[in-house]
Structures are given as structure tokens and as C-alpha cells.
Scaffold this active site. Structure first.
Site, PDB file in Angstrom:
ATOM      1  N   GLU A 101       0.866  -1.230  -0.025  1.00 43.26           N
ATOM      2  CA  GLU A 101       0.019   0.171  -0.021  1.00 43.26           C
ATOM      3  C   GLU A 101       0.952   1.293   0.211  1.00 43.26           C
ATOM      4  OE1 GLU A 101      -2.631   2.441  -0.465  1.00 43.26           O
ATOM      5  OE2 GLU A 101      -3.540   0.383  -0.006  1.00 43.26           O
ATOM      6  N   ASP A 128       5.410   0.841  -5.076  1.00 43.06           N
ATOM      7  CA  ASP A 128       4.409   0.461  -6.130  1.00 43.06           C
ATOM      8  C   ASP A 128       4.562  -0.956  -6.181  1.00 43.06           C
ATOM      9  OD1 ASP A 128       3.065   0.462  -8.671  1.00 43.06           O
ATOM     10  OD2 ASP A 128       5.083   0.516  -9.767  1.00 43.06           O
ATOM     11  N   ASP A 151      -8.796   0.698  -7.839  1.00 42.15           N
ATOM     12  CA  ASP A 151      -9.303   1.833  -8.598  1.00 42.15           C
ATOM     13  C   ASP A 151     -10.000   1.422  -9.771  1.00 42.15           C
ATOM     14  OD1 ASP A 151     -10.197   4.380  -9.609  1.00 42.15           O
ATOM     15  OD2 ASP A 151      -8.362   5.498  -8.704  1.00 42.15           O
ATOM     16  N   LYS A 155     -14.199   6.237 -16.064  1.00 43.93           N
ATOM     17  CA  LYS A 155     -14.300   6.875 -17.487  1.00 43.93           C
ATOM     18  C   LYS A 155     -13.387   6.068 -18.446  1.00 43.93           C
ATOM     19  CE  LYS A 155     -14.890  11.471 -15.542  1.00 43.93           C
ATOM     20  NZ  LYS A 155     -14.165  12.851 -15.418  1.00 43.93           N
ATOM     21  N   PHE A 228     -16.672  -0.619   4.380  1.00 36.09           N
ATOM     22  CA  PHE A 228     -17.022  -0.146   3.224  1.00 36.09           C
ATOM     23  C   PHE A 228     -18.211  -1.054   2.543  1.00 36.09           C
ATOM     24  CE2 PHE A 228     -16.344   0.035  -1.226  1.00 36.09           C
ATOM     25  CZ  PHE A 228     -16.483   1.180  -1.811  1.00 36.09           C
ATOM     26  N   GLU A 229     -17.628  -2.270   2.313  1.00 36.32           N
ATOM     27  CA  GLU A 229     -18.485  -3.503   1.713  1.00 36.32           C
ATOM     28  C   GLU A 229     -19.891  -3.526   2.529  1.00 36.32           C
ATOM     29  OE1 GLU A 229     -18.041  -7.763   0.030  1.00 36.32           O
ATOM     30  OE2 GLU A 229     -16.601  -6.830   1.115  1.00 36.32           O
TER      31      GLU A 229
END
Length: 248
Positions: A101, A128, A151, A155, A228-229
Site C-alpha cells: 500500500e 508501487d 481503483d 471513465k 465499506f463493503e
């Protein structure tokens, strides 16, 4: 603690040729976002990091030496604030876990929690993920690689920034043991479909889903339900899990 890294787009183009390592071709697995640090998070980075933290400068790891034993090994990319990964490490002391992370608050939070719970089967990179896979982890060294809620870049013009791309899943395959599992999860149906399409075309993988749910699998009990889930479920949002076994 100030973040030493700058915000960077998850670009998929760069000056290097197609045979260069992914991270040197401008491809990144993340986009940094600013975040405030709590006292506990700062403690994790300053006091616990020297014991549980790893960097690219540490080079290629011998995981049996790193953990001091031979055990199943799970790598999670993008663990967020770390609650799920800490819970897995605490629930499965017989398994060794590595988390990656880049966001300082999440890394600090996980380290603080790991220390408070006395966990010895967890190590952390703040790097990374592509560079860690390429430079630090031996081939055929992982039993499972987890990629939960990356993520989605919804778009269309940003789809090239999604981490799930053919070159990435091939890199993952080389780091999994034969028979190892690549487990993905997302709460964006369009990204789930993208993942399934990329994985269907990837050589050396077999989807483990049953015919009646393929290409998806029900949420495995070993994947903790995040706050969150759980909130998403209450609001009627879907979550899609996909699991693939390295077949060669």
C-alpha cells in the site's frame, strides 16, 4: 510524518520499450492521495515500520528467511486502511502475509494494529506493487495474490490506467506457485466484466467458479467483510469476486 512521494497518475505510457519492466514503462498500480495522519498512524510508521516494513532497496526476498519458516504465503495489493489484512493475519497465524500500500495513513494504521495484536506473520511494502512483484518477490513464491477493490477508473478514457491489464496478470501468474490463486474483487460491475474479459484471455489460468455462478464466485468466508463493503450491501450495491488458479 510527511509523505515523501508526490501525486502521480497511473500512466500506462512512458519512454521505455515494451520489453522493459512494467514500472519503468510508466505503468503504476496506484495514484497517491493526500491524507492526514493520526497519532496511532504516525506511531506505526515511526516505531513499527523498522520491524515489519520492507523497501525495494531490500532486494529479492527469500521468504522462508524473511518469516523464519516455511508456510503458505498471501500477498495483498492495495490494502487500504488494513483492517481486512490484519484480520486475516490474526485469524490465520499459520499463514504468512505481505501487504502493499502506498498511502501513509493506511500503512501506519495497519502497522499500529499489527503491533498491538502481536502479529509476527505480516510484512508491509510502501512501494508501487508492480516494482515489488518484479524486483522483490521470487517466481512461484506465492500461494495467493489478493487484489480487492482496486481503483475502477470508470471513465472510458481512463480504462488504460486500470491495474488489471494483460501484462499485469501475466506478471502475477509468474509469482504464483502452480496451483496458486489470483483472487480479485470489485464493487463496480463494469470493472468486474473487464476483469473477467482480461482473465479469460490470459494464458495459464483457470477460472475456479462453478458453472452456475461463472465467471464469479460467492464471497469466500475467508475474505473479511469490510465496513465499506457492508455499507454497500445495506445500500444494495453489488460486489463481484473472481478467482483464478495458475494452471501452468
Amino acid at each position: 510524518m510527511n509523505d515523501p512521494q508526490h501525486d502521480a497518475p497511473a500512466s500506462t505510457t512512458g519512454p521505455e520499450g515494451p520489453d522493459a519492466p512494467l514500472h519503468r514503462r510508466g505503468i503504476k498500480s496506484y495514484v497517491l492521495r493526500a491524507g492526514r495522519m493520526t497519532q496511532a498512524q504516525t506511531r506505526g510508521l515511526e516505531e513499527v515500520w523498522p520491524r515489519l516494513g520492507l523497501t525495494l532497496a531490500d532486494g529479492r526476498q527469500d521468504l522462508e528467511v524473511l518469516f523464519g519458516r516455511r508456510a503458505p504465503r498471501v500477498l495483498e495489493i492495495g490494502f487500504g486502511m488494513g483492517a481486512s489484512l490484519v484480520e486475516q493475519a490474526e485469524t490465520h497465524p499459520e499463514t504468512d502475509f505481505i501487504g502493499i500500500e502506498v498511502h501513509a495513513p493506511g500503512v501506519g494504521k495497519l502497522l499500529d494494529e499489527a503491533d498491538k495484536r502481536g502479529l509476527t506473520n505480516l510484512r508491509v511494502y510502501r512501494e508501487d506493487a508492480l516494482a515489488v512483484l518484479e524486483q522483490c518477490l521470487p517466481e512461484a513464491s506465492l500461494d495467493t495474490l489478493q487484489l480487492f477493490f482496486p481503483d475502477p477508473w470508470p471513465k472510458k478514457k481512463h480504462h488504460k490506467r486500470r491495474i488489471v491489464q494483460p501484462a499485469f496478470v501475466e506478471l502475477v501468474r509468474t509469482r504464483l506457485k502452480p496451483g496458486g490463486i489470483f483472487h480479485l474483487a470489485t464493487d463496480w460491475q463494469a470493472y468486474a466484466e473487464w476483469m473477467a474479459e482480461v482473465m479469460a484471455a490470459a494464458p495459464g489460468y483457470r477460472n475456479v467458479a462453478a458453472p452456475d455462478t461463472a465467471p464469479y464466485v460467492p464471497r469466500p468466508a475467508f475474505r473479511p467483510l469490510t465496513k465499506f463493503e457492508a455499507r454497500g450491501e445495506r445500500l444494495g450495491h453489488g460486489v463481484w469476486d473472481l478467482m483464478y488458479r495458475r494452471s501452468e
